[in-house]
Design an enzyme around this catalytic site. Structure first.
Site, PDB file in Angstrom:
ATOM      1  N   ARG A   1      -0.426   1.685  -4.312  1.00  0.00           N
ATOM      2  CA  ARG A   1      -0.588   0.653  -5.335  1.00  0.00           C
ATOM      3  C   ARG A   1      -1.759   1.054  -6.226  1.00  0.00           C
ATOM      4  O   ARG A   1      -2.773   1.541  -5.742  1.00  0.00           O
ATOM      5  CB  ARG A   1      -0.867  -0.707  -4.694  1.00  0.00           C
ATOM      6  CG  ARG A   1       0.317  -1.271  -3.913  1.00  0.00           C
ATOM      7  CD  ARG A   1      -0.115  -2.395  -3.005  1.00  0.00           C
ATOM      8  NE  ARG A   1      -1.032  -1.891  -1.987  1.00  0.00           N
ATOM      9  CZ  ARG A   1      -1.726  -2.671  -1.147  1.00  0.00           C
ATOM     10  NH1 ARG A   1      -1.627  -3.968  -1.237  1.00  0.00           N
ATOM     11  NH2 ARG A   1      -2.519  -2.148  -0.242  1.00  0.00           N
TER      12      ARG A   1
ATOM     13  N   LYS B   1     -11.005  -9.433   9.670  1.00  0.00           N
ATOM     14  CA  LYS B   1     -12.093  -8.594   9.146  1.00  0.00           C
ATOM     15  C   LYS B   1     -13.245  -8.492  10.143  1.00  0.00           C
ATOM     16  O   LYS B   1     -13.887  -7.441  10.255  1.00  0.00           O
ATOM     17  CB  LYS B   1     -12.606  -9.173   7.817  1.00  0.00           C
ATOM     18  CG  LYS B   1     -11.534  -9.377   6.762  1.00  0.00           C
ATOM     19  CD  LYS B   1     -10.905  -8.065   6.351  1.00  0.00           C
ATOM     20  CE  LYS B   1      -9.965  -8.257   5.162  1.00  0.00           C
ATOM     21  NZ  LYS B   1      -8.789  -9.104   5.455  1.00  0.00           N
TER      22      LYS B   1
ATOM     23  N   SER C   1       3.315  -5.924   3.479  1.00  0.00           N
ATOM     24  CA  SER C   1       4.400  -5.996   2.501  1.00  0.00           C
ATOM     25  C   SER C   1       4.654  -4.684   1.766  1.00  0.00           C
ATOM     26  O   SER C   1       3.931  -3.705   1.928  1.00  0.00           O
ATOM     27  CB  SER C   1       4.086  -7.100   1.479  1.00  0.00           C
ATOM     28  OG  SER C   1       2.875  -6.807   0.817  1.00  0.00           O
TER      29      SER C   1
ATOM     30  N   GLU D   1      -6.161 -12.839   4.311  1.00  0.00           N
ATOM     31  CA  GLU D   1      -5.231 -11.799   3.892  1.00  0.00           C
ATOM     32  C   GLU D   1      -4.602 -12.215   2.570  1.00  0.00           C
ATOM     33  O   GLU D   1      -4.646 -13.369   2.163  1.00  0.00           O
ATOM     34  CB  GLU D   1      -4.138 -11.599   4.957  1.00  0.00           C
ATOM     35  CG  GLU D   1      -4.671 -11.245   6.342  1.00  0.00           C
ATOM     36  CD  GLU D   1      -5.401  -9.923   6.383  1.00  0.00           C
ATOM     37  OE1 GLU D   1      -5.108  -9.058   5.545  1.00  0.00           O
ATOM     38  OE2 GLU D   1      -6.273  -9.771   7.248  1.00  0.00           O
ATOM     39  N   GLY D   2      -3.970 -11.238   1.902  1.00  0.00           N
ATOM     40  CA  GLY D   2      -3.186 -11.549   0.716  1.00  0.00           C
ATOM     41  C   GLY D   2      -3.813 -11.162  -0.600  1.00  0.00           C
ATOM     42  O   GLY D   2      -3.194 -11.272  -1.644  1.00  0.00           O
TER      43      GLY D   2
ATOM     44  N   ARG E   1      -0.063  -1.946   8.459  1.00  0.00           N
ATOM     45  CA  ARG E   1      -0.328  -1.055   7.322  1.00  0.00           C
ATOM     46  C   ARG E   1      -1.836  -0.888   7.186  1.00  0.00           C
ATOM     47  O   ARG E   1      -2.564  -1.869   7.060  1.00  0.00           O
ATOM     48  CB  ARG E   1       0.242  -1.618   6.024  1.00  0.00           C
ATOM     49  CG  ARG E   1       0.297  -0.567   4.883  1.00  0.00           C
ATOM     50  CD  ARG E   1       0.677  -1.170   3.549  1.00  0.00           C
ATOM     51  NE  ARG E   1      -0.375  -2.026   3.038  1.00  0.00           N
ATOM     52  CZ  ARG E   1      -0.166  -3.266   2.587  1.00  0.00           C
ATOM     53  NH1 ARG E   1       1.043  -3.787   2.587  1.00  0.00           N
ATOM     54  NH2 ARG E   1      -1.183  -3.983   2.144  1.00  0.00           N
TER      55      ARG E   1
ATOM     56  N   GLU F   1      -8.874  -1.835   4.932  1.00  0.00           N
ATOM     57  CA  GLU F   1      -8.530  -2.793   5.984  1.00  0.00           C
ATOM     58  C   GLU F   1      -7.276  -2.311   6.695  1.00  0.00           C
ATOM     59  O   GLU F   1      -6.567  -1.421   6.215  1.00  0.00           O
ATOM     60  CB  GLU F   1      -8.271  -4.182   5.389  1.00  0.00           C
ATOM     61  CG  GLU F   1      -7.081  -4.225   4.433  1.00  0.00           C
ATOM     62  CD  GLU F   1      -6.847  -5.594   3.837  1.00  0.00           C
ATOM     63  OE1 GLU F   1      -7.458  -6.572   4.311  1.00  0.00           O
ATOM     64  OE2 GLU F   1      -6.036  -5.695   2.893  1.00  0.00           O
TER      65      GLU F   1
ATOM     66  N   LYS G   1     -16.492 -10.005   2.366  1.00  0.00           N
ATOM     67  CA  LYS G   1     -15.095 -10.280   2.712  1.00  0.00           C
ATOM     68  C   LYS G   1     -14.981 -11.471   3.663  1.00  0.00           C
ATOM     69  O   LYS G   1     -15.616 -11.495   4.721  1.00  0.00           O
ATOM     70  CB  LYS G   1     -14.465  -9.062   3.402  1.00  0.00           C
ATOM     71  CG  LYS G   1     -14.281  -7.843   2.510  1.00  0.00           C
ATOM     72  CD  LYS G   1     -13.540  -6.760   3.274  1.00  0.00           C
ATOM     73  CE  LYS G   1     -13.092  -5.641   2.365  1.00  0.00           C
ATOM     74  NZ  LYS G   1     -12.223  -4.678   3.075  1.00  0.00           N
TER      75      LYS G   1
ATOM     76  N   ASN H   1      -3.788  -4.139   8.061  1.00  0.00           N
ATOM     77  CA  ASN H   1      -3.001  -5.371   8.009  1.00  0.00           C
ATOM     78  C   ASN H   1      -2.084  -5.436   9.222  1.00  0.00           C
ATOM     79  O   ASN H   1      -1.281  -4.520   9.442  1.00  0.00           O
ATOM     80  CB  ASN H   1      -2.148  -5.396   6.733  1.00  0.00           C
ATOM     81  CG  ASN H   1      -2.977  -5.286   5.477  1.00  0.00           C
ATOM     82  OD1 ASN H   1      -3.519  -6.265   4.998  1.00  0.00           O
ATOM     83  ND2 ASN H   1      -3.094  -4.074   4.949  1.00  0.00           N
TER      84      ASN H   1
END
Length: 492
Positions: A468, A324, A165, A386-387, A124, A158, A382, A160
């Site tokens: 989002r 990253k 998710s 992740e997350g 993603r 970024e 950064k 992923n």
């Protein structure tokens, strides 16, 4: 940008729309486990969402979709270049223990020989709509100043490559917003014109099913590696159940890394067998943060999976390709051309890059430190994580760099230009409270599905989208982290 409908809404109307939307969400599986019982599905609630779809320029939405197949191929080709991955991460692994452990597994698998040439990527790529006019920021935060559509630019946050998710829950949001707009009184023509269809869950589940079929053993299962505490299980279940619906022989089972360690075995022929069942595909929805590896057993489980001939999503090289530091290196002049031979593909990808800067030891890294500390509100620091919820902004950047006792520590981070996102008004809908009107900013995600076998591209497709949205004063963190809310694009 103007909202989907004129605001503010009458309070009674906002409450009525939100009440109906909550019920729609529960009935259609837009659900999460509760913070009080994250390991149980006995009590669930609707996932937080925006009451109205948020405006996204159609041209930028189409631009993001058009670049996804390029990003899929880029990840695959980077993952095959051991020299490039090693050069990118050689400084980071000296100071970042988590990345070092991942890279150690990668090295061991490379030395022993990769047993499964088929690679599955469910990626993603995340973007924000950047307004280059920094006057629309106040004290380092986005303000409610209206951005002109012709000034907005699509900029990547970024990509992923592990545990991408909300393909399940996000797919349902267009239906939720169709329902809300119909109750508001919008015509079906208007709704169809502005709300794009989203098949993310079917694309992602299709990728899992296609990989399972390529493995070639009908009795083998798909294993989903999950975290010990897992509020987002419903999103994962959408993919599991949709994949099983595609083939009557396909079965999906869930295990933590600790359970893999205790119950799986690696046979001499490199087959992975757990509870007596051969594993065709391992899909990681955990294993992307240090907290997922509390003991050596979890690391041994990850190595066992990587040594097996099960198809991994992602394999360890895809995981590292999404760090990253690798993304920062890819943004440097002339690097993309090494991996993408089509000049138009290079142009599509590079057009989405925000400025990224190295913190490697040396003159270039020193210049980055000076640049960032002189005006920290213009940048994001950064780590290789992740997350969500891991980045540093504003004065926290100065503090983070100042607290490093060894200059080498900075090589565990990268610096990116801070995006000044377009702000729009909308209503937050969260459990237990009335809908709240806020100024908000959105993050657009485009899913990609890729299967490669060596240099052969078996499958490469754009796989749907996710939006989002979070209050404009919120700096970092996604839905699972508790800061962002599910949304869908209202194309303008």
């Amino acid at each position: 940008m103007d909202p989907a409908v004129p605001l503010p809404l009458d309070r009674a109307l906002a409450v009525s729309l939100a009440t109906s939307a909550k019920d729609w969400a529960i009935l259609h599986g837009v659900a999460m486990r509760t913070a009080e019982e994250p390991e149980s599905s006995d009590t669930v609630n609707f996932a937080p969402f925006m009451l109205l779809p948020s405006p996204v320029p159609r041209a930028l939405f189409d631009q993001a979709k058009a670049a996804q197949r390029d990003f899929n191929l880029l990840v695959h080709r980077v993952s095959q270049d051991t020299t490039f991955l090693t050069r990118c991460l050689e400084s980071t692994i000296q100071v970042d223990d988590f990345t070092r452990r991942l890279f150690s597994i990668y090295q061991q698998v490379q030395q022993e020989g990769v047993t499964q040439p088929i690679r599955l990527g469910l990626h993603r790529s995340d973007y924000m709509l950047d307004s280059p006019d920094w006057s629309s920021q106040e004290n380092g935060e986005p303000s409610a100043k209206q951005a002109r559509l012709d000034q907005l630019q699509l900029k990547q946050i970024e990509i992923n490559t592990i545990a991408s998710s909300f393909g399940g829950l996000g797919t349902q949001m267009a239906g939720l917003h169709r329902h809300v707009l119909r109750l508001y009184g919008a015509s079906r023509f208007t709704i169809d014109q502005h709300l794009p269809k989203n098949g993310a869950v079917h694309s992602l589940a299709g990728g899992l099913a296609a990989a399972w079929e390529l493995y070639g053993e009908q009795s083998a299962i798909i294993v989903v590696v999950v975290q010990e505490e897992n509020r987002n299980a419903m999103d994962q279940r959408w993919l599991e159940f949709t994949a099983m619906d595609r083939n009557p022989h396909l079965r999906v089972k869930r295990y933590t890394l600790a359970q893999v360690y205790n119950r799986a075995e690696l046979r001499p022929d490199n087959r992975l067998v757990i509870d007596g069942l051969e594993v065709a595909v391992v899909y990681f929805r955990g294993g992307y943060t240090p907290a997922d590896y509390p003991t050596e057993q979890e690391w041994e489980a990850r190595l066992k999976i990587e040594q097996s001939k099960a198809i991994k999503c992602p394999c360890i090289s895809y995981h590292l390709a999404g760090t990253k530091k690798v993304q920062q290196e890819l943004a440097q002049p002339g690097v993309l051309e090494k991996f993408l031979k089509d000049p138009k593909a290079v142009e599509r990808v590079r057009a989405t890059f925000a400025g990224q800067y190295t913190l490697e030891l040396g003159a270039q890294g020193d210049r980055t430190v000076q640049l960032v500390t002189s005006d920290p509100d213009r940048f994001v620091l950064k780590p290789q994580r992740e997350g969500g919820g891991n980045n540093f902004f504003g004065e926290d950047i100065r503090a983070a760099l100042g607290n490093m006792t060894d200059p080498k520590e900075r090589t565990a981070y990268v610096v990116m230009d801070r995006i000044c996102p377009a702000v729009v008004s909308n209503y937050l809908v969260r459990p237990g409270v009335e809908p709240m009107r806020v100024d908000a900013v959105s993050e657009l995600g485009i899913y990609g599905v890729f299967i490669g076998r060596g240099n052969e591209v078996v499958l490469n497709q754009e796989g749907g989208h996710l939006l989002r949205t979070k209050p404009s004063h919120t700096q970092d963190g996604g839905v699972a982290a508790g800061n962002a809310l599910l949304d869908s694009p209202y194309l303008i």
